[in-house]
Design an enzyme around this catalytic site. Structure first.
Site, PDB file in Angstrom:
ATOM      1  N   GLU A 181      -2.555  13.247   8.386  1.00 45.51           N
ATOM      2  CA  GLU A 181      -1.484  12.255   8.229  1.00 45.51           C
ATOM      3  C   GLU A 181      -0.169  12.728   8.867  1.00 45.51           C
ATOM      4  O   GLU A 181       0.887  12.758   8.243  1.00 45.51           O
ATOM      5  CB  GLU A 181      -1.290  11.904   6.755  1.00 45.51           C
ATOM      6  CG  GLU A 181      -2.513  11.230   6.159  1.00 45.51           C
ATOM      7  CD  GLU A 181      -2.338  10.790   4.721  1.00 45.51           C
ATOM      8  OE1 GLU A 181      -2.996   9.811   4.313  1.00 45.51           O
ATOM      9  OE2 GLU A 181      -1.565  11.422   3.978  1.00 45.51           O
ATOM     10  N   GLU A 383     -10.130   8.416   5.035  1.00 46.48           N
ATOM     11  CA  GLU A 383      -9.679   8.302   3.649  1.00 46.48           C
ATOM     12  C   GLU A 383      -9.612   6.827   3.294  1.00 46.48           C
ATOM     13  O   GLU A 383      -9.066   6.022   4.050  1.00 46.48           O
ATOM     14  CB  GLU A 383      -8.293   8.917   3.425  1.00 46.48           C
ATOM     15  CG  GLU A 383      -8.256  10.419   3.456  1.00 46.48           C
ATOM     16  CD  GLU A 383      -6.889  10.975   3.060  1.00 46.48           C
ATOM     17  OE1 GLU A 383      -6.173  10.332   2.253  1.00 46.48           O
ATOM     18  OE2 GLU A 383      -6.538  12.048   3.577  1.00 46.48           O
TER      19      GLU A 383
END
Length: 485
Positions: A181, A383
């Site tokens: 991320e 995710e």
């Protein structure tokens, strides 16, 4: 002319699950491991932010210290993943388990041997590892000595760490992600979590004044250069390596058809998602980023050779997290709601979880198309999942129909995206085994197919048990995404 379109998931689709070392490993002071940034974060809740301490305090609960003790229980957990039929397991390597201080001369052989054992267990179960090299767990010594990624010298420490991993696990690991991320460094929340920079003006993790735009975007530039160097290095060590990026995709719709809302949503998409994607996939900063920097007064220090490095070190595939969507509006008088690493406005057409994350399966299809049509690279959803409070019945069973429903609807939309023409190659739902929440440090916000007996205070047996979703996901995998009921 007739066109042949896909009818479902490809035959070699990579079904699995995702975790991170700082949220499941534990063993924070075992095996020669140094302290990581996550080891310095206290427990929090949905309403009480986690705090960062510069030394360990006996009065505080640090959830990552034990986490769910994967460090000692990895064989048991991997056997459960094998029972579900995982084709791939996304895990991260704890940087401070390999280089305890980040700038050490030599790696820790004991740390490397631990991951030797983990990969051996995965091979035994026929599971492909997908390794995140840096997932919110930089050595804390780098934060203290260099203020983390604000210092250009950290690039070389990271590349040395990568070189160690690439040489050690050549022929063992094929799929790598350079940073988890990476785009949260576009927001204050990412200052310490991703940037390993000590916050300014308060040590709360969600402190909105934790750093300046200048500091965060400079740190982000250093990570871009480090990622590109790692890609080039990895390909030189093993041409079969596939090295990808990982974006926290923040899906934001315009609240209304007001052009102001539409332009704002586009700007959020550009800066929040495509700035990082463009640099890592296309190898250069996009024009909208240059305008944004100018308007924010950000002047990046770009060293000679950096631009060429970015061009030469582009990724092989694109991965992202997706949990929810929000709306945005130029009207400030609108109801706000939460999301993964972000806040937005309430969408009147969607329901929300107990943590106020709006549930939007169709948003995943939109994101897959939005990204694939821009980059034309293979994609993975690495995710996705529903954080919820699970109730253990008297007989030990856990009936998590709400989780099954969430995942079922998102898998349906992934299939639609594949039919749309998206080259989707893998799916690893987040927290396939219950683990510590990164944002809040809680255990009660559970995502897993596997229940872990531990509560927010750190109490419990750590025993593992199968939820209803465990058996459901096993059928999903064995049917290659066809048996969803």
């Amino acid at each position: 002319m007739s066109y042949k379109i896909p009818t479902g998931f490809p035959e070699n689709f990579l079904w699995g699950g995702a975790t991170a070392a700082n949220q499941l490993e534990g063993g924070y002071n075992e095996g020669g491991k140094g302290l990581s940034t996550s080891d310095m974060m206290t427990a929090g809740t949905h309403t009480v932010p986690r705090r960062i301490t510069t030394e360990l305090l006996s009065t505080e609960n640090y959830p990552s210290h034990e986490a769910i003790d994967f460090y000692h229980r990895y064989a048991e957990d991997i056997a459960l993943f094998g029972e579900m039929g995982f084709k791939v397991f996304r895990l991260s390597i704890a940087w401070s388990r390999i280089f305890p201080n980040g700038d050490d001369t030599e790696p820790s052989e004991e740390g490397l041997k631990f991951y030797d054992s983990v990969f051996a267990e995965l091979k035994k179960q026929g599971i492909e590892p997908l390794v995140t090299i840096s997932h919110y767990e930089a050595p804390f010594a780098l934060a203290q000595k260099y203020n983390g990624w604000s210092d250009r010298r950290v690039i070389d420490f990271y590349v040395k760490y990568c070189e160690t991993l690439f040489n050690r696990y050549k022929g063992v690991v094929k799929y790598w992600l350079t940073f988890n991320e990476i785009n949260i460094l576009t927001m204050p929340f990412g200052t310490f979590l991703a940037g390993a920079m000590l916050p300014e003006g308060g040590m709360e993790l969600t402190n909105p004044n934790s750093s300046s735009d200048q500091a965060r975007f400079q740190a982000l530039h250093h990570q871009f250069v480090a990622s590109a160097k790692a890609v080039k290095l990895g390909h030189s060590i093993d041409p079969d390596f596939k090295i990808g990026c990982m974006i926290a995709y923040m899906c934001a719709y315009p609240l209304t058809s007001n052009p102001d809302d539409v332009i704002l949503a586009q700007q959020k998409d550009n800066i929040g998602n495509f700035l990082c994607g463009d640099v890592q996939v296309r190898g250069e900063y996009p024009g909208f980023a240059k305008r944004y920097f100018a308007e924010k007064g950000v002047e990046l220090e770009i060293a000679e050779g950096d631009e060429q490095t970015l061009l030469e070190g582009t990724v092989d595939f694109y991965t992202f997290s997706y949990y929810s969507s929000v709306c945005v509006s130029a009207d400030p008088e609108q109801e706000k709601i939460g999301g993964n690493m972000s806040m937005g406005l309430k969408n009147p057409y969607l329901k929300a979880s107990a943590w106020e994350w709006q549930i939007d399966p169709q948003g995943l299809r939109w994101v897959l198309n939005n990204v694939y049509n821009r980059y034309r690279l293979p994609m993975m959803v690495v995710e996705n999942g529903l954080g919820a409070v699970d109730e253990v019945q008297a007989d030990g069973s856990i009936h998590d129909d709400y989780r099954i429903e969430y995942l079922r609807e998102h898998i349906k939309e992934m299939k639609e995206a594949i039919i749309d023409g998206v080259d989707l190659i893998g799916y690893t739902p987040w927290g396939c085994i219950d683990l510590v929440s990164a944002g809040t440090g809680e255990m009660k916000k559970r995502y897993g197919f596997i229940h872990v007996d531990k509560d927010n205070e750190g109490k419990g047996t750590l025993d593992r048990s199968r939820k209803d979703s465990f058996h459901w996901y096993k059928k999903v995998i064995s049917s290659n995404g066809e048996a969803l009921e």
